[in-house]
Every structure is written in structure tokens, then in C-alpha cells.
Motif scaffolding. Structure first.
Motif, mmCIF file in Angstrom:
data_model
loop_
_atom_site.group_PDB
_atom_site.id
_atom_site.type_symbol
_atom_site.label_atom_id
_atom_site.label_comp_id
_atom_site.label_asym_id
_atom_site.label_seq_id
_atom_site.Cartn_x
_atom_site.Cartn_y
_atom_site.Cartn_z
ATOM 1 N N ALA A 90 0.824 -1.205 0.000
ATOM 2 C CA ALA A 90 0.000 0.000 0.000
ATOM 3 C C ALA A 90 0.859 1.257 0.000
ATOM 4 N N GLU A 91 1.930 1.264 0.770
ATOM 5 C CA GLU A 91 2.815 2.419 0.799
ATOM 6 C C GLU A 91 3.445 2.656 -0.568
ATOM 7 N N ALA A 92 3.854 1.575 -1.234
ATOM 8 C CA ALA A 92 4.451 1.703 -2.570
ATOM 9 C C ALA A 92 3.442 2.222 -3.580
ATOM 10 N N VAL A 93 2.199 1.793 -3.463
ATOM 11 C CA VAL A 93 1.152 2.236 -4.382
ATOM 12 C C VAL A 93 0.839 3.713 -4.172
ATOM 13 N N VAL A 94 0.619 4.100 -2.934
ATOM 14 C CA VAL A 94 0.162 5.457 -2.637
ATOM 15 C C VAL A 94 1.213 6.496 -2.997
ATOM 16 N N ARG A 95 2.480 6.121 -2.980
ATOM 17 C CA ARG A 95 3.533 7.065 -3.372
ATOM 18 C C ARG A 95 3.438 7.461 -4.841
ATOM 19 N N LEU A 96 2.706 6.701 -5.634
ATOM 20 C CA LEU A 96 2.549 7.021 -7.046
ATOM 21 C C LEU A 96 1.516 8.123 -7.307
ATOM 22 N N ILE A 97 0.725 8.463 -6.303
ATOM 23 C CA ILE A 97 -0.337 9.459 -6.483
ATOM 24 C C ILE A 97 0.237 10.861 -6.331
ATOM 25 N N ASP A 98 0.095 11.657 -7.376
ATOM 26 C CA ASP A 98 0.582 13.031 -7.365
ATOM 27 C C ASP A 98 -0.534 13.931 -6.834
ATOM 28 N N ALA A 99 -0.588 14.060 -5.507
ATOM 29 C CA ALA A 99 -1.632 14.874 -4.882
ATOM 30 C C ALA A 99 -1.110 15.406 -3.559
ATOM 31 N N GLU A 100 -1.500 16.617 -3.241
ATOM 32 C CA GLU A 100 -1.094 17.257 -1.995
ATOM 33 C C GLU A 100 -2.041 16.878 -0.864
ATOM 34 N N PRO A 101 -1.567 16.932 0.384
ATOM 35 C CA PRO A 101 -2.464 16.685 1.524
ATOM 36 C C PRO A 101 -3.721 17.541 1.436
ATOM 37 N N GLY A 102 -4.844 16.933 1.740
ATOM 38 C CA GLY A 102 -6.129 17.614 1.635
ATOM 39 C C GLY A 102 -6.879 17.304 0.366
ATOM 40 N N ALA A 103 -6.180 16.779 -0.653
ATOM 41 C CA ALA A 103 -6.851 16.380 -1.895
ATOM 42 C C ALA A 103 -7.716 15.152 -1.638
ATOM 43 N N THR A 104 -8.685 14.942 -2.523
ATOM 44 C CA THR A 104 -9.601 13.806 -2.393
ATOM 45 C C THR A 104 -9.335 12.797 -3.496
ATOM 46 N N VAL A 105 -9.163 11.545 -3.116
ATOM 47 C CA VAL A 105 -8.860 10.462 -4.045
ATOM 48 C C VAL A 105 -10.074 9.531 -4.131
ATOM 49 N N LEU A 106 -10.518 9.272 -5.344
ATOM 50 C CA LEU A 106 -11.551 8.259 -5.562
ATOM 51 C C LEU A 106 -10.863 6.899 -5.587
ATOM 52 N N VAL A 107 -11.221 6.021 -4.669
ATOM 53 C CA VAL A 107 -10.614 4.692 -4.575
ATOM 54 C C VAL A 107 -11.610 3.673 -5.113
ATOM 55 N N VAL A 108 -11.259 3.045 -6.215
ATOM 56 C CA VAL A 108 -12.142 2.083 -6.876
ATOM 57 C C VAL A 108 -11.576 0.690 -6.636
ATOM 58 N N GLY A 109 -12.245 -0.054 -5.780
ATOM 59 C CA GLY A 109 -11.750 -1.344 -5.320
ATOM 60 C C GLY A 109 -11.150 -1.153 -3.937
ATOM 61 N N VAL A 110 -11.962 -1.333 -2.908
ATOM 62 C CA VAL A 110 -11.560 -0.961 -1.553
ATOM 63 C C VAL A 110 -10.594 -1.983 -0.962
ATOM 64 N N VAL A 111 -9.433 -1.496 -0.550
ATOM 65 C CA VAL A 111 -8.441 -2.274 0.198
ATOM 66 C C VAL A 111 -8.090 -1.432 1.415
ATOM 67 N N ASN A 112 -8.363 -1.955 2.597
ATOM 68 C CA ASN A 112 -8.206 -1.136 3.795
ATOM 69 C C ASN A 112 -6.786 -0.653 4.012
ATOM 70 N N SER A 113 -5.789 -1.444 3.618
ATOM 71 C CA SER A 113 -4.408 -0.990 3.780
ATOM 72 C C SER A 113 -4.125 0.232 2.911
ATOM 73 N N LEU A 114 -4.739 0.300 1.721
ATOM 74 C CA LEU A 114 -4.577 1.478 0.873
ATOM 75 C C LEU A 114 -5.242 2.696 1.497
ATOM 76 N N LEU A 115 -6.432 2.518 2.059
ATOM 77 C CA LEU A 115 -7.104 3.633 2.719
ATOM 78 C C LEU A 115 -6.278 4.120 3.906
ATOM 79 N N GLU A 116 -5.698 3.192 4.645
ATOM 80 C CA GLU A 116 -4.843 3.538 5.776
ATOM 81 C C GLU A 116 -3.642 4.360 5.317
ATOM 82 N N ALA A 117 -3.034 3.967 4.191
ATOM 83 C CA ALA A 117 -1.876 4.697 3.659
ATOM 84 C C ALA A 117 -2.274 6.085 3.167
ATOM 85 N N LEU A 118 -3.443 6.209 2.572
ATOM 86 C CA LEU A 118 -3.930 7.528 2.157
ATOM 87 C C LEU A 118 -4.141 8.427 3.364
#
Length: 277
Positions: free
Chosen positions: A140-168
Motif C-alpha cells: 500500500a505504501e508503494a502504491v500510494v507514493r505514485l499518487i501526485d496529490a497534496e495533503p487535503g486532496a480527495t482520491v476516488l478509490v475504486v476497489g476498496v483495500v483497507n491498507s490502501l485507505l490507511e496509507a492515504l
């Protein structure tokens, strides 16, 4: 921060990619490439300390040394689907009546001709050995580092994985969780079921490769391209397919070919494409 190598074999859409394979633009004639092994992998998991679990089922096809995969809803793959793939050529399977078979066949072909590696645009990212939850969090940490977004931005997560939500959450990013199964997240948040309806309120999209098999990927890609919204994919399904669409709506891909992190407690490798890291 270093940019990844340009991705080889890119296409303008999923259909264009299939057409390029059938035309022989990316490698040998797909009619001469036959699937030797077909199998499914089923998993049920509840990580220690988590209040809910989930199930996975994945169809995988082997072409030479390569394995292509597509996740399916557990129990939805018809009897005989696996057997129908064995000995069939890739061109025939790209016209199969079942979308998961078509996706797995395309993935196997592309894994065979454009394997993950720096020559084809990938950066290897090691996953440490550990429990299923430890490996899930590392991915999840490796995946989330690929998102080019500043803190406070909103990410649409399609396919819920709780570890990814935790990393966001750890990055200070808000999110809208979407999954066709609905339900709630580990933190009691309602999971939306119509991702396309949520696109207008989000600054970036993080989607599962499973969208390839259920028909929701192309609308996401077209929206991202038309509106300049970052689209990042985490891909066990279609790990060799989605990198070929970088630059055509897809921003970055975390590719995880078979065997997946949840199958083994030892160290592993995932492959990241298309972003500055």
C-alpha cells in the motif's frame, strides 16, 4: 526524485492494445501462442486486528514462462472456463465470451513479450518478508507514493483495500471509497457502488486492475484523459496490460504479477511504472 523509463508498447485504449497484439505489432503472431496451463487461485483472509475480511478469486493463464491474471467475483467463473483455455491460442482467447478470460490472455501475452523490467519502463520495488498484513501495508505504501496529490486532496478509490485507505490517511489525503460489493470500510465509512458518479468530486483516482474485468476501466480512463485527472492503478489483474496505457489516461501503475503478495510470507517484488519517484 527520478523519472521512470519510458514505457514500451503503449496504446491509445484497451481496444487499441488488443488490435496491436492481433496485428503482431508487439511480438509474435498471437495465433501461434498457446496457453499451456490455466488455473484459479482462491483466497479468504482476515488480517489480525482487522474487523472484517474479504475473498479473492483469480483466473491465471500461463504462456511460456509468463503468467497473466484477471480477478473475478468469487464463485462467478463458470464450470469449464479454465479447461476451455488450455491449449487454446491467444488470438482465440482474446475473442472469448468471458471478459476475465480475454483480460488474462492479453495479460499473459504481454507478460511474455514485454516482461516487467527497466527495459520496458518498470522500476522494481522489493516487498519485505512478513505477515499478510505487513506485506499488505508495504504494498500500500508503494502504491500510494505514485499518487501526485497534496495533503487535503480527495482520491476516488475504486476497489476498496483497507491498507490502501490507511496509507492515504497517513498522507493526509481524503478519499471516497467505491466498490461494486458496497459495504463499509474498516472505519465504518459507507462504500459507494457507482464510481463514475463520484468522479466529479475527486482530484485523483486510485483504481484496482480488476476494473479491466468488470468493464469499468475504460470509462475511468476516458474521464481521466479528458479532464487531466491523475489515474493510478494497482494491478494484480492486468499487471502487464495497464502499463501500456500510460499516457492515454493512465498516469502510473503498480504492477504485481502472479504470485501475489498474499500467497507467500517471503520477500517479493512489485513493479512501478510511469511516475517520478
Amino acid at each position: 526524485m527520478t523519472a521512470l523509463t519510458d514505457v514500451r508498447g503503449t496504446a491509445s485504449s484497451y481496444d487499441d492494445l488488443v488490435a496491436r497484439v492481433l496485428a503482431g505489432d508487439l511480438g509474435p503472431d498471437a495465433r501461434t501462442q498457446r496457453i499451456s496451463v490455466a488455473f484459479t487461485t482462491r483466497q479468504a483472509v482476515r488480517h489480525e486486528g482487522r474487523g472484517s475480511g474479504y475473498r479473492n478469486e483469480v483466473l491465471s493463464l500461463r504462456l511460456g514462462a509468463a503468467v497473466g491474471s484477471c480477478a473475478v467475483e468469487p464463485g462467478r467463473l463458470p464450470d469449464g472456463a479454465v479447461e476451455s483455455c488450455v491449449g487454446a491460442d491467444v488470438a482465440a482467447l482474446l475473442d472469448h465470451e468471458l471478459a476475465p478470460v480475454r483480460v488474462a490472455a492479453l495479460d499473459a501475452y504481454l507478460m511474455h513479450v514485454l516482461p516487467h523490467g527497466p527495459t520496458n519502463g518498470a522500476e522494481a520495488c522489493p516487498l519485505p518478508a512478513g505477515t499478510s498484513l505487513e506485506k499488505s501495508r508495504a504494498r500500500a505504501e508503494a502504491v500510494v507514493r505514485l499518487i501526485d496529490a497534496e495533503p487535503g486532496a480527495t482520491v476516488l478509490v475504486v476497489g476498496v483495500v483497507n491498507s490502501l485507505l490507511e496509507a492515504l490517511r497517513a498522507r493526509g489525503l481524503a478519499y471516497v471509497p467505491c466498490d461494486l460489493k458496497g459495504g463499509t470500510t474498516e472505519w465504518g465509512e459507507a462504500v459507494r457502488t457507482d464510481a463514475l458518479a463520484e468522479l466529479g468530486c475527486c482530484d485523483a483516482v486510485l483504481a484496482s486492475g480488476m476494473t479491466l474485468g468488470n468493464g469499468t476501466f475504460e470509462p475511468l480512463r476516458r474521464h481521466a484523459r479528458a479532464h487531466g485527472v491523475p489515474l493510478v492503478l494497482f494491478a494484480q489483474t492486468g499487471s502487464a496490460v495497464l502499463p501500456r496505457l500510460i499516457g492515454s489516461g493512465v498516469t502510473a501503475v503498480c504492477a504485481e504479477p502472479y504470485p501475489f503478495f498474499w500467497l507467500d510470507g517471503g520477500p517479493g517484488t512489485i513493479h512501478r511504472y510511469g511516475a517520478a519517484l
